[in-house]
Design a protein around this motif. Structure first.
Motif, PDB file in Angstrom:
ATOM      1  N   SER A   1       4.043  -6.235  -2.990  1.00 18.01           N
ATOM      2  CA  SER A   1       3.985  -6.867  -1.433  1.00 18.01           C
ATOM      3  C   SER A   1       4.573  -7.396  -1.005  1.00 18.01           C
ATOM      4  O   SER A   1       4.522  -8.750  -1.895  1.00 18.01           O
TER       5      SER A   1
ATOM      6  N   SER B   1       0.744  -1.203   0.283  1.00 16.29           N
ATOM      7  CA  SER B   1       0.065   0.106  -0.010  1.00 16.29           C
ATOM      8  C   SER B   1       0.943   1.562   0.217  1.00 16.29           C
ATOM      9  O   SER B   1       0.354   1.769  -1.160  1.00 16.29           O
TER      10      SER B   1
ATOM     11  N   LYS C   1       1.013 -13.179  -0.126  1.00 11.75           N
ATOM     12  CA  LYS C   1       1.830 -13.685  -2.076  1.00 11.75           C
ATOM     13  C   LYS C   1       2.794 -14.505  -1.773  1.00 11.75           C
ATOM     14  O   LYS C   1       3.316 -14.746  -0.795  1.00 11.75           O
TER      15      LYS C   1
HETATM   16  C1  LIG Z   1      -1.803  -7.327  -1.355  1.00 12.59           C
HETATM   17  C2  LIG Z   1      -2.272  -6.338  -1.696  1.00 12.59           C
HETATM   18  C3  LIG Z   1      -2.124  -4.596  -2.082  1.00 12.59           C
HETATM   19  C4  LIG Z   1      -1.323  -4.003  -0.662  1.00 12.59           C
HETATM   20  O1  LIG Z   1      -0.480  -4.413   0.123  1.00 12.59           O
HETATM   21  P1  LIG Z   1       0.240  -4.319   1.334  1.00 12.59           P
HETATM   22  O2  LIG Z   1       1.324  -5.254   1.610  1.00 12.59           O
HETATM   23  O3  LIG Z   1      -0.955  -5.550   2.139  1.00 12.59           O
HETATM   24  O4  LIG Z   1      -0.079  -2.907   1.941  1.00 12.59           O
HETATM   25  C5  LIG Z   1      -2.094  -4.678  -2.697  1.00 12.59           C
HETATM   26  N1  LIG Z   1      -2.996  -4.313  -4.158  1.00 12.59           N
HETATM   27  C6  LIG Z   1      -3.229  -5.289  -3.889  1.00 12.59           C
HETATM   28  C7  LIG Z   1      -3.655  -5.743  -6.056  1.00 12.59           C
HETATM   29  C8  LIG Z   1      -2.425  -6.577  -3.591  1.00 12.59           C
HETATM   30  O5  LIG Z   1      -2.741  -8.035  -3.586  1.00 12.59           O
END
Ligand SMILES: *Cc1c(COP(=O)(O)O)cnc(C)c1O
Length: 372
Positions: free
Chosen positions: A181, A61, A186
Motif C-alpha cells: 500500500s 486493499s 505507510k
Molecule cells: C494499509 C493497509 C492495507 C490497505 O491498504 P490501502 O492502500 O489503505 O487500501 C491492508 N493491510 C494492511 C495491513 C495495511 O496496513
C-alpha cells in the motif's frame, strides 16, 4: 501537539523540489493513466524488492482483492488470515463471498502463529494471507511449508512492510504474491491512494495486468471481469522519487526504535511496557512502533493531555467486528488477538523524529507511571 504520531510535512520539506518537479512532468505530459511513468516505477520497485514483476494498482486493499481474484476465490472458498490487522486483509475475502478463517497471532511479534494454521486448513482453503504487521515479516518459512504441503497459495499482506526482509529476502517476494500500500502513512507513501502487487510468477503478472483494467488484454475485449484499479501516473512519478529515499527512511526508523529501547531501559520502564521484538533473521521497518503497556487506557489519556501523539492499532480484532458476526466467532475464540487489542499502543517513530522528541515521549510515559 508536542510530538505528533506522524509528520509528513517535515519529510515533504526535504524532498519538495524533486516531488514537485515529478508532478510537473506528469502535468506537462497530460498523460495520467498508466503509461511510461507507471512502467518505470514498476521496474524500479521490482528491482528494489528483488522480484521479477510488480503491478501497480489503486490501493493496498485492491492489491489483496486482485490477488484473490487472480486465484479465482469464490463463494464457498476459505482464506486463512489473522484478526489482528487492518480491516481490508479480511474484508477482501468477504467481498468475493468467500469465508475468512481467522488464526490467532503470537504475542511477541503480533504476527500469525504458524503452528495454528494447519488445523484450520480444509479442502476449501484457497489461500493464506499472513500479515507482516507493523513492519516485521511473519514466519514465512513455516507458513510456506504448511501451505505447500496442502497445495494452498500464500498472499503476503506486506502493506506495512515495504523494505522489511527475512533471511535476506524482501517482504512480499516470498509468497505467490505480495501486496503493498502507498497510503500516505505507510513507509513509502504517495500523494493519495495507491498499491502494488509483487510476484515472480509470469502468468499471474499477465492476469493482473488484465484484471486491473476491467479484465481486458486489448481495448474493449474482455477475457475476465476485472476492476478499474490502476496506479495513477501522478502517484507513480512521486513514488519513484520517494523510493530513492526509502532505505534511508527505513534505517532512520530502525535507529529510532533502537533509541527508544535505550531510553525506556534508562527510564526503568521495562517492567511497565513490553517493547517490540525483532526476530533474528528479520529486518524490521517499523511502520509502527507498537508497545504493550500496563494501564494502557489511562496512559493514553495522559499522553493525550500532554500532547504526545499515539494510536491504538487495532482496538477491535476483526472476528469481533459487527460486520463479521455472521461468521460466528465469539469473544474468547482468539485470545491473544483479543488481549493485544487491550494492551497495544503505537508511539511516534517516523524518520524525522528528533532525539529530543523521543526523549519527551519516554519522559512523559515515565511521569505517568510514577503516579500510577
Ligand atoms: C494499509 C493497509 C492495507 C490497505 O491498504 P490501502 O492502500 O489503505 O487500501 C491492508 N493491510 C494492511 C495491513 C495495511 O496496513
Amino acid at each position: 501537539m508536542k510530538v505528533p504520531l506522524l509528520d509528513l510535512k517535515v519529510q515533504f520539506k526535504e524532498i519538495r523540489t524533486e516531488v514537485l518537479s515529478a508532478i510537473e512532468g506528469v502535468c506537462d505530459d497530460q498523460s495520467f493513466i498508466l503509461g511510461q511513468r507507471v512502467a518505470d516505477f514498476e521496474e524500479d520497485i521490482a528491482r528494489y524488492l528483488g522480484c521479477r514483476y510488480a503491478v501497480g494498482v489503486a490501493s493496498g486493499s485492491d492489491a489483496l482483492l486482485l490477488s484473490l481474484m487472480a486465484l479465482d476465490v469464490k463463494p464457498g472458498d476459505e482464506v486463512i488470515t489473522v484478526p489482528f490487522t487492518f480491516f481490508s486483509t479480511a474484508s477482501v475475502v468477504s467481498r468475493l463471498h468467500a469465508t475468512p478463517v481467522f488464526v490467532d497471532i503470537q504475542a511477541d511479534t503480533f504476527n500469525i502463529d504458524p503452528e495454528q494454521i494447519e488445523k484450520k486448513i480444509t479442502p476449501r482453503t484457497k489461500a493464506i494471507i499472513p500479515v507482516h504487521l507493523f513492519g516485521q515479516c511473519a514466519d514465512m518459512e513455516k507458513i510456506l511449508d504448511v501451505a505447500n504441503q496442502h497445495g494452498v497459495r500464500v498472499i503476503e499482506d506486506a502493506c506495512q512492510a515495504i523494505g522489511a526482509a527475512q533471511n535476506g529476502h524482501k517482504a512480499g517476494t516470498l509468497g505467490y504474491s505480495g501486496c503493498f500500500s502507498f497510503f500516505p502513512s505507510k513507509n513509502l507513501g504517495g500523494v493519495g491512494d495507491g498499491g502494488l502487487i509483487a510476484t515472480n510468477d509470469e502468468a499471474l503478472r499477465e492476469l493482473l495486468l488484465a484484471l486491473r483494467v476491467h479484465g481486458s488484454r486489448s481495448d474493449y475485449h474482455h477475457d475476465h471481469i476485472g476492476l478499474n484499479s490502476r496506479l495513477d501516473a501522478m502517484e507513480a512519478a512521486v513514488l519513484r522519487v520517494k523510493l530513492q529515499h526509502l532505505n534511508t527512511w527505513n534505517e532512520k526508523r530502525a535507529k529510532n526504535a533502537a533509541d527508544y529501547e535505550r531510553l525506556f531501559a534508562e527510564a526503568g520502564l521495562l517492567n511497565r511496557v513490553t517493547l517490540p521484538r525483532t526476530v533474528p533473521g528479520n529486518v524490521h521497518v517499523f511502520n509502527q512502533y507498537t508497545i504493550r503497556a500496563k494501564k494502557r487506557d489511562q496512559l493514553m489519556g495522559y499522553l493525550k493531555e500532554q500532547g504526545i501523539g499515539h494510536k491504538m492499532y487495532y482496538p477491535v480484532p476483526l472476528h469481533l467486528q459487527e460486520c463479521f458476526q455472521p461468521l460466528g466467532y465469539q469473544k474468547g475464540d482468539l485470545p491473544v488477538s483479543e488481549r493485544m487489542a487491550t494492551e497495544v499502543l503505537s508511539l511516534p517513530i517516523y524518520p524525522e523524529l528528533s532525539e529530543a522528541q523521543m526523549g519527551l515521549v519516554v519522559e512523559t510515559i515515565k511521569d505517568f507511571y510514577i503516579n500510577h
